[in-house]
Design an enzyme around this catalytic site. Structure first.
Site, PDB file in Angstrom:
ATOM      1  CB  ILE A   1     -13.625 -15.533  -1.540  1.00  0.00           C
ATOM      2  CG1 ILE A   1     -14.308 -16.792  -1.062  1.00  0.00           C
ATOM      3  CG2 ILE A   1     -14.145 -14.343  -0.788  1.00  0.00           C
ATOM      4  CD1 ILE A   1     -13.657 -18.028  -1.564  1.00  0.00           C
TER       5      ILE A   1
ATOM      6  CB  SER B   1     -17.532  -2.923  -5.444  1.00  0.00           C
ATOM      7  OG  SER B   1     -16.198  -2.480  -5.507  1.00  0.00           O
ATOM      8  NE  ARG B   2     -12.920  -1.322  -1.190  1.00  0.00           N
ATOM      9  CZ  ARG B   2     -11.612  -1.527  -1.198  1.00  0.00           C
ATOM     10  NH1 ARG B   2     -10.860  -0.927  -0.307  1.00  0.00           N
ATOM     11  NH2 ARG B   2     -11.053  -2.325  -2.089  1.00  0.00           N
TER      12      ARG B   2
ATOM     13  CE1 TYR C   1     -17.934  -3.006  -0.318  1.00  0.00           C
ATOM     14  CE2 TYR C   1     -16.987  -2.804   1.875  1.00  0.00           C
ATOM     15  CZ  TYR C   1     -16.856  -3.134   0.539  1.00  0.00           C
ATOM     16  OH  TYR C   1     -15.648  -3.596   0.076  1.00  0.00           O
TER      17      TYR C   1
ATOM     18  CE  LYS D   1     -10.936 -18.261   6.440  1.00  0.00           C
ATOM     19  NZ  LYS D   1     -10.077 -17.915   5.336  1.00  0.00           N
TER      20      LYS D   1
HETATM   21  N1  NAP Z   1     -14.096 -19.724   2.229  1.00  0.00           N
HETATM   22  C1  NAP Z   1     -13.024 -19.708   1.479  1.00  0.00           C
HETATM   23  O1  NAP Z   1     -12.700 -20.655   0.786  1.00  0.00           O
HETATM   24  C2  NAP Z   1     -12.178 -18.478   1.424  1.00  0.00           C
HETATM   25  C3  NAP Z   1     -11.148 -18.411   0.508  1.00  0.00           C
HETATM   26  C4  NAP Z   1     -10.460 -17.234   0.415  1.00  0.00           C
HETATM   27  C5  NAP Z   1     -10.792 -16.193   1.268  1.00  0.00           C
HETATM   28  N2  NAP Z   1     -11.782 -16.304   2.163  1.00  0.00           N
HETATM   29  C6  NAP Z   1     -12.155 -15.203   3.056  1.00  0.00           C
HETATM   30  O2  NAP Z   1     -12.796 -14.202   2.266  1.00  0.00           O
HETATM   31  C7  NAP Z   1     -12.366 -12.915   2.650  1.00  0.00           C
HETATM   32  C8  NAP Z   1     -11.881 -12.194   1.400  1.00  0.00           C
HETATM   33  O3  NAP Z   1     -10.816 -12.898   0.825  1.00  0.00           O
HETATM   34  P1  NAP Z   1     -10.401 -12.700  -0.723  1.00  0.00           P
HETATM   35  O4  NAP Z   1      -9.316 -13.688  -0.966  1.00  0.00           O
HETATM   36  O5  NAP Z   1     -11.583 -12.699  -1.574  1.00  0.00           O
HETATM   37  O6  NAP Z   1      -9.765 -11.230  -0.636  1.00  0.00           O
HETATM   38  P2  NAP Z   1      -9.583 -10.168  -1.815  1.00  0.00           P
HETATM   39  O7  NAP Z   1      -9.481 -10.846  -3.133  1.00  0.00           O
HETATM   40  O8  NAP Z   1      -8.498  -9.269  -1.372  1.00  0.00           O
HETATM   41  O9  NAP Z   1     -10.964  -9.376  -1.799  1.00  0.00           O
HETATM   42  C9  NAP Z   1     -11.434  -8.717  -0.679  1.00  0.00           C
HETATM   43  C10 NAP Z   1     -12.392  -7.611  -1.115  1.00  0.00           C
HETATM   44  O10 NAP Z   1     -12.741  -6.883   0.053  1.00  0.00           O
HETATM   45  C11 NAP Z   1     -12.999  -5.527  -0.286  1.00  0.00           C
HETATM   46  N3  NAP Z   1     -12.288  -4.605   0.614  1.00  0.00           N
HETATM   47  C12 NAP Z   1     -12.863  -3.721   1.466  1.00  0.00           C
HETATM   48  N4  NAP Z   1     -11.963  -2.984   2.095  1.00  0.00           N
HETATM   49  C13 NAP Z   1     -10.764  -3.376   1.660  1.00  0.00           C
HETATM   50  C14 NAP Z   1      -9.435  -2.947   1.934  1.00  0.00           C
HETATM   51  N5  NAP Z   1      -9.172  -1.969   2.806  1.00  0.00           N
HETATM   52  N6  NAP Z   1      -8.444  -3.572   1.289  1.00  0.00           N
HETATM   53  C15 NAP Z   1      -8.698  -4.563   0.413  1.00  0.00           C
HETATM   54  N7  NAP Z   1      -9.947  -5.003   0.094  1.00  0.00           N
HETATM   55  C16 NAP Z   1     -10.974  -4.409   0.705  1.00  0.00           C
HETATM   56  C17 NAP Z   1     -12.590  -5.355  -1.737  1.00  0.00           C
HETATM   57  O11 NAP Z   1     -13.793  -5.362  -2.492  1.00  0.00           O
HETATM   58  P3  NAP Z   1     -14.324  -4.068  -3.254  1.00  0.00           P
HETATM   59  O12 NAP Z   1     -13.114  -3.456  -3.882  1.00  0.00           O
HETATM   60  O13 NAP Z   1     -15.276  -4.655  -4.220  1.00  0.00           O
HETATM   61  O14 NAP Z   1     -14.956  -3.163  -2.239  1.00  0.00           O
HETATM   62  C18 NAP Z   1     -11.789  -6.588  -2.068  1.00  0.00           C
HETATM   63  O15 NAP Z   1     -11.900  -6.960  -3.410  1.00  0.00           O
HETATM   64  C19 NAP Z   1     -11.316 -13.112   3.741  1.00  0.00           C
HETATM   65  O16 NAP Z   1     -11.875 -12.830   4.998  1.00  0.00           O
HETATM   66  C20 NAP Z   1     -10.953 -14.582   3.689  1.00  0.00           C
HETATM   67  O17 NAP Z   1     -10.763 -15.152   4.974  1.00  0.00           O
HETATM   68  C21 NAP Z   1     -12.484 -17.434   2.240  1.00  0.00           C
END
Ligand code: NAP
Length: 332
Positions: free
Chosen positions: A15, A36-37, A58, A97
């Site tokens: 996202i 990022s981490r 962070y 969210k």
């Molecule tokens: N508004 C929307 O349309 C929408 C759509 C999808 C998701 N979301 C929301 O956005 C958030 C992230 O979703 P996403 O789909 O982007 O997820 P994602 O692709 O898994 O990315 C989440 C990021 O969070 C970080 N992170 C920190 N601690 C972590 C851990 N223990 N395990 C995994 N990742 C960790 C990582 O970034 P680093 O490696 O860079 O630290 C990871 O790349 C969720 O809360 C979701 O509800 C919103």
């Protein structure tokens, strides 16, 4: 607040990429820093979106003096901790969210933002999508009469992976928190807080809801039928029925660009209502307007609404026997 709003992003996953692309299309903003981490990942991301600074942790971004507002885009389990960290470092926050994994976390973030007089908003972009605005205007103008019935769903089939944020309970997994929040938000936005709540779920091996079905009864006798699933590709549409007509929000209703208005005695009226960029430009604009006007909450998505939403989700979780405990990002 200066004229150009300087953004930072924490958590550079899927996202974050879509949001960063939309920041580049937005007026009066700069993507100033990303964190990022993993330092290398931050550097690569920064290069892709012309970002000035990148950080391998962070906290360094939260403490950076040249950032006004932080977008938190990590799994749900860390939203509260990171919102708190940013607010404590005097940053405004747009948190994805849900605002917290339970009402307690959401309330604590809201209380902190208010006590520090800092802006805080939940990233419920649906509220600012132009088609949603049109639907709210139509309802308000009485175009379909009094609301009596809402049906909305959000579902896609995802391969079961116990480690992924969708299924891992310690990351806040489960369909309700991730996508069920959208149908529930739509019903809260249009009908308010229900009088009675019923819910049932199909739990995964990781003890989160793979599918969840919810029924709300309202004091005015309206009913909402809402569901979410990671186990099937469902239409992901919303139907809002009133005493004099109905509105269909086409797939994917939470950021739709098409609605059909059906008024009693008239043919269907299809309206194409495009959004800008990936759809996040509108919520970015709202944050810009609020910050430039010194507001700590959005009038369209006030703290009260996020607070009610988190309470409502807690009520649903209670019905399906699901609860989450707070977790810190450095516990991984
Ligand atoms: N508004 C929307 O349309 C929408 C759509 C999808 C998701 N979301 C929301 O956005 C958030 C992230 O979703 P996403 O789909 O982007 O997820 P994602 O692709 O898994 O990315 C989440 C990021 O969070 C970080 N992170 C920190 N601690 C972590 C851990 N223990 N395990 C995994 N990742 C960790 C990582 O970034 P680093 O490696 O860079 O630290 C990871 O790349 C969720 O809360 C979701 O509800 C919103």
């Amino acid at each position: 607040m200066q004229n150009n709003i300087r953004w930072g992003i924490i958590g550079l996953g899927k996202i974050a990429h879509k949001f960063a692309a939309d920041l580049l299309h937005s007026e009066g903003v700069t993507l100033q820093g990303v964190a990022s981490r993993n330092a290398e990942k931050a550097a690569d991301f920064a290069a892709g979106y012309h970002v000035k600074s990148h950080y391998g942790d962070y906290r360094a971004l939260a403490q950076a003096p040249d950032i006004d507002v932080v977008y938190i885009a990590t799994p749900h389990a860390f939203h509260f901790e990171l919102t708190k960290m940013c607010l404590e470092n005097e940053k405004a926050v747009l948190c994805e969210k849900p605002l917290g994994i339970n009402g307690r976390e959401a309330e604590a973030s809201i209380d902190l933002a208010r006590s520090k007089n800092l802006f805080l908003m939940e990233g419920l972009w649906t509220r600012f999508i132009p088609a949603t605005e049109t639907v709210l205007d139509l309802i308000q103008s009485g175009a379909i009469g009094d609301l009596i019935f809402i049906r909305a769903d959000f579902g896609f089939k995802s391969a079961f992976d116990p480690e992924s944020r969708l299924f891992n309970k310690t990351l806040g997994g489960g369909s309700l928190l991730d996508i069920g929040i959208y149908p529930i938000f739509l019903s809260l936005l249009t009908l308010g807080y229900p009088k009675n709540i019923k819910a049932t779920a199909r739990m995964t091996k990781t003890a989160v809801d793979g599918s969840c079905a919810v029924l709300f009864d309202y004091a005015n006798s309206a009913v909402a039928v809402l569901d979410s699933t990671f186990e099937a590709d469902t239409p992901t549409e919303a139907y809002i029925h009133g005493t004099r007509g109905s509105i269909k929000m086409h797939k994917q209703f939470h950021h739709t660009e098409k609605i059909t208005l059906l008024r009693d005695g008239m043919g269907p009226e299809v309206r194409d209502i495009p959004h800008l960029g990936n759809g996040y430009v509108h919520e970015i604009d709202e944050v810009t307007t609020c910050l430039k006007n010194g507001r700590i909450e959005s009038e369209k998505l006030p703290h009260r609404l996020s607070s009610e939403l988190s309470r409502l989700m807690d009520d649903v979780k209670k019905e399906i026997g699901l609860s989450y405990s707070s977790r810190m990002v450095n516990e991984r």
